[in-house]
Design a protein around this motif. Sequence first.
Motif, mmCIF file in Angstrom:
data_model
loop_
_atom_site.group_PDB
_atom_site.id
_atom_site.type_symbol
_atom_site.label_atom_id
_atom_site.label_comp_id
_atom_site.label_asym_id
_atom_site.label_seq_id
_atom_site.Cartn_x
_atom_site.Cartn_y
_atom_site.Cartn_z
ATOM 1 N N LYS A 124 -60.692 -17.929 -21.849
ATOM 2 C CA LYS A 124 -59.441 -17.189 -21.889
ATOM 3 C C LYS A 124 -59.349 -16.484 -23.237
ATOM 4 C CE LYS A 124 -56.436 -19.772 -18.734
ATOM 5 N NZ LYS A 124 -55.137 -20.496 -18.616
ATOM 6 N N THR A 170 -50.723 -14.247 -23.051
ATOM 7 C CA THR A 170 -51.910 -13.693 -23.714
ATOM 8 C C THR A 170 -51.616 -13.220 -25.131
ATOM 9 O OG1 THR A 170 -51.437 -11.501 -22.783
ATOM 10 C CG2 THR A 170 -52.904 -12.943 -21.517
ATOM 11 N N LYS A 171 -50.449 -13.590 -25.676
ATOM 12 C CA LYS A 171 -50.100 -13.135 -27.022
ATOM 13 C C LYS A 171 -49.364 -14.233 -27.767
ATOM 14 C CE LYS A 171 -48.502 -8.998 -27.301
ATOM 15 N NZ LYS A 171 -47.571 -7.867 -27.148
ATOM 16 N N THR A 183 -60.643 -16.390 -28.417
ATOM 17 C CA THR A 183 -61.079 -16.893 -27.110
ATOM 18 C C THR A 183 -61.245 -18.399 -27.167
ATOM 19 O OG1 THR A 183 -63.414 -16.502 -27.675
ATOM 20 C CG2 THR A 183 -62.227 -14.735 -26.524
ATOM 21 N N MET A 216 -56.608 -14.600 -26.128
ATOM 22 C CA MET A 216 -55.230 -14.465 -26.583
ATOM 23 C C MET A 216 -55.206 -13.619 -27.855
ATOM 24 S SD MET A 216 -52.481 -17.464 -27.594
ATOM 25 C CE MET A 216 -52.416 -18.049 -25.902
ATOM 26 N N GLN A 217 -54.304 -12.647 -27.900
ATOM 27 C CA GLN A 217 -54.096 -11.872 -29.119
ATOM 28 C C GLN A 217 -53.203 -12.691 -30.045
ATOM 29 O OE1 GLN A 217 -52.011 -8.176 -28.635
ATOM 30 N NE2 GLN A 217 -52.656 -7.385 -30.620
#
Length: 267
Positions: free
Chosen positions: A33, A113-114, A82, A35-36
Amino acid sequence: MRLITHYIKTTIALLLLMATFLACNKEDLTGQKAMQVVVNGYNGGTDELEIVIDTTRYDKTVSNGKFVLKPALTFDFNVVYTYPAAKKPGTLSIKNPESGKILFSKPLPESGTKAVFNFIYIDGKEIDVNTPAADASTNKLVFYLYYTENNDPVDIFLYRKDESSGQEYREYLAKNVLPRTWIYFDYLSTTNFDDKNELGKSDICFTKAGTTDQWAFQDDEKQSKTSVFGMGFPIAGEKGLVQAYFVTPGVSGLDRLRLFFHPDRVQ
């Protein structure tokens, strides 16, 4: 014969279904996965600081040290992190590599995702950013003026000079603001500062209270004025926004930082 053929077809179908199921489970176990992760803030200490996400350390060996948080400077840390899909994303920490002391630690969100954090470090401690609640009828702006040479009150205003007529426009945001305190105020754009084109040609000025040309920081225009471009100021028709700014004299001019991350608001 038909029964045997049906049996063979059913068996093949089941084998294909099992293969698909196993492949999906394998993806769950080995997939990644992303993520920012964004951290905005200011390192007011005398030592460099490092950010660590789970077991990933962003030190001087990573990208020529560009992620190291330098002393007496603002920073905007922004990476794509990641991690295994089957695991939790872990924890973000900010530490002093010299002493090993952890100054900040927060878990990354388990969904989405952030991840966005603020970290303002002054006088050996973290300064809390108290976010005001959004108001659908107006915009909420927040400023922190970090200035240590005096505690004189400051006026904050937008300024623009018309390129054709030479006419000057000013819009006061706040008056008699004390350094090293948070200031909160409501804001709706006015006629002379209500579109991106006008704001892109405007400055935000910090002057001694009651004046328009006595510069607040180090008696220096360069350290007391900066372009509004990139600050994400609300334009005509926009309401319900919340935006905070950290402002301090810098190495070559006024240093200002947007504390909240809005990638869709580049101006």
